[in-house]
Design a protein around this motif. Sequence first.
Motif, short mmCIF file in Angstrom:
data_model
loop_
_atom_site.label_atom_id
_atom_site.label_comp_id
_atom_site.label_asym_id
_atom_site.label_seq_id
_atom_site.Cartn_x
_atom_site.Cartn_y
_atom_site.Cartn_z
N ARG A 119 0.88 -1.21 0.09
CA ARG A 119 0.08 -0.05 0.07
C ARG A 119 0.84 1.29 0.06
N LEU A 120 1.88 1.37 0.78
CA LEU A 120 2.85 2.60 0.62
C LEU A 120 3.42 2.69 -0.61
N ALA A 121 3.83 1.42 -1.14
CA ALA A 121 4.50 1.68 -2.45
C ALA A 121 3.39 2.31 -3.67
N GLU A 122 2.17 2.15 -3.34
CA GLU A 122 1.16 2.55 -4.24
C GLU A 122 0.98 4.01 -4.06
N MET A 123 1.11 4.36 -2.60
CA MET A 123 0.89 5.67 -2.34
C MET A 123 2.16 6.64 -2.79
N ARG A 124 3.36 5.98 -2.74
CA ARG A 124 4.48 6.74 -3.43
C ARG A 124 4.38 7.12 -4.94
N ALA A 125 3.95 5.86 -5.56
CA ALA A 125 3.83 5.93 -7.28
C ALA A 125 2.71 6.77 -7.50
N ALA A 126 1.55 7.07 -6.71
CA ALA A 126 0.54 7.82 -6.93
C ALA A 126 1.06 9.56 -6.78
N HIS A 127 1.71 9.54 -5.87
CA HIS A 127 2.32 10.96 -5.34
C HIS A 127 3.20 11.29 -6.42
N ALA A 128 4.04 10.50 -6.80
CA ALA A 128 5.22 10.80 -7.84
C ALA A 128 4.61 11.11 -9.30
N ALA A 129 3.53 10.55 -9.59
CA ALA A 129 2.57 10.75 -10.70
C ALA A 129 1.58 12.24 -10.44
N GLY A 130 1.53 12.50 -9.38
CA GLY A 130 0.52 13.81 -9.17
C GLY A 130 -0.85 13.32 -9.04
N ASP A 131 -1.11 12.04 -8.86
CA ASP A 131 -2.62 11.51 -8.97
C ASP A 131 -3.06 11.63 -7.75
N LEU A 132 -3.86 12.65 -7.43
CA LEU A 132 -4.27 12.77 -5.95
C LEU A 132 -5.62 11.99 -5.53
N THR A 133 -6.17 11.42 -6.68
CA THR A 133 -7.36 10.42 -6.31
C THR A 133 -6.72 9.07 -6.17
N ALA A 134 -5.73 8.45 -6.81
CA ALA A 134 -4.94 7.55 -6.49
C ALA A 134 -4.27 7.36 -5.20
N LEU A 135 -3.80 8.53 -4.90
CA LEU A 135 -3.17 8.56 -3.54
C LEU A 135 -4.03 8.52 -2.43
N MET A 136 -5.37 9.27 -2.56
CA MET A 136 -6.21 9.04 -1.59
C MET A 136 -6.52 7.58 -1.48
N ALA A 137 -6.82 6.90 -2.24
CA ALA A 137 -7.25 5.50 -2.22
C ALA A 137 -6.38 4.61 -1.66
N ALA A 138 -5.03 4.64 -2.01
CA ALA A 138 -3.77 4.27 -1.52
C ALA A 138 -3.85 4.30 0.15
N ASP A 139 -4.09 5.71 0.30
CA ASP A 139 -4.02 6.14 1.61
C ASP A 139 -5.08 5.54 2.54
N ARG A 140 -6.15 5.46 2.11
CA ARG A 140 -7.26 4.73 2.80
C ARG A 140 -7.02 3.32 2.69
N ALA A 141 -6.57 2.61 1.78
CA ALA A 141 -6.33 1.31 1.83
C ALA A 141 -5.31 0.97 2.98
N PHE A 142 -4.14 1.57 3.08
CA PHE A 142 -3.20 1.46 4.16
C PHE A 142 -4.03 1.25 5.36
N HIS A 143 -4.70 2.18 5.87
CA HIS A 143 -5.62 2.38 7.01
C HIS A 143 -6.21 0.99 7.05
N ALA A 144 -7.23 0.87 6.05
CA ALA A 144 -8.28 0.01 5.95
C ALA A 144 -7.40 -1.50 6.38
N THR A 145 -6.39 -1.83 5.76
CA THR A 145 -5.78 -3.08 5.83
C THR A 145 -5.06 -3.50 7.16
#
Length: 220
Positions: free
Chosen positions: A117-143
């Motif tokens: 999940r953290l790797a997904e957050m970093r990839a989304a942040h690097a791409a400037g994709d806020l929607t994907a970043l938010m989804a990965a952030d929520r998934a981290f907590h939900a995990t």
Amino acid sequence: MTYPSAPARSAAPSAAERAYQHLKRAILEQIHPGGSLVSEGEIAEATGVSRTPVREALLRLEAEGLVKLYPKRGALIRPVSAREIADVIEARRLVELYAAERVWPRRAPLKADLAARLAEMRAAHAAGDLTALMAADRAFHATVVDAAGNEILAELYQRLRDRQLRMGEASFRLSPGWAEVALTEHAAQLAALDSDDPQPWLAAVAAHIDNAATVLRTLR
């Protein structure tokens, strides 16, 4: 000779469901920000349905506290209130800290999931994709919550997600550097799972929630 039956097709969502999902996503992603007014006709045109299913969708969203209906005018998107922020943060703290304590004995498989999940957050942040970043952030907590193995708490946390999304979107958009802070704090949680002592892990989880609360309060 017998032939295998064709796979069952999933039923298409109803017109009311399409209108509901469309408007809910627009609210949660701040396409329709708090305080804005949307009309039945606007939603009907955007989703290609009649006004009757739109009214059904709006009634559902009103019951969830996301809109307030005004006859013949439309629906007001409810702004996020200071009380809502406080209530959600308190609920998050109760659920997430309980879950963090419960998962400690089973932290080895959890660490692999959180690393993904953290790797997904970093990839989304690097791409400037806020929607994907938010989804990965929520998934981290939900995990973490899901790993605790309490289905009732997991369902409760699912219901908190929508409220978290609106608040989290605001924090990532309006608080400079908050995305980098979230990434750093999630990495600290992941590193704490290597310890033989659960206290660094619990402290990292609590600190992340408390820091998020501080940021959210400054946005009001």
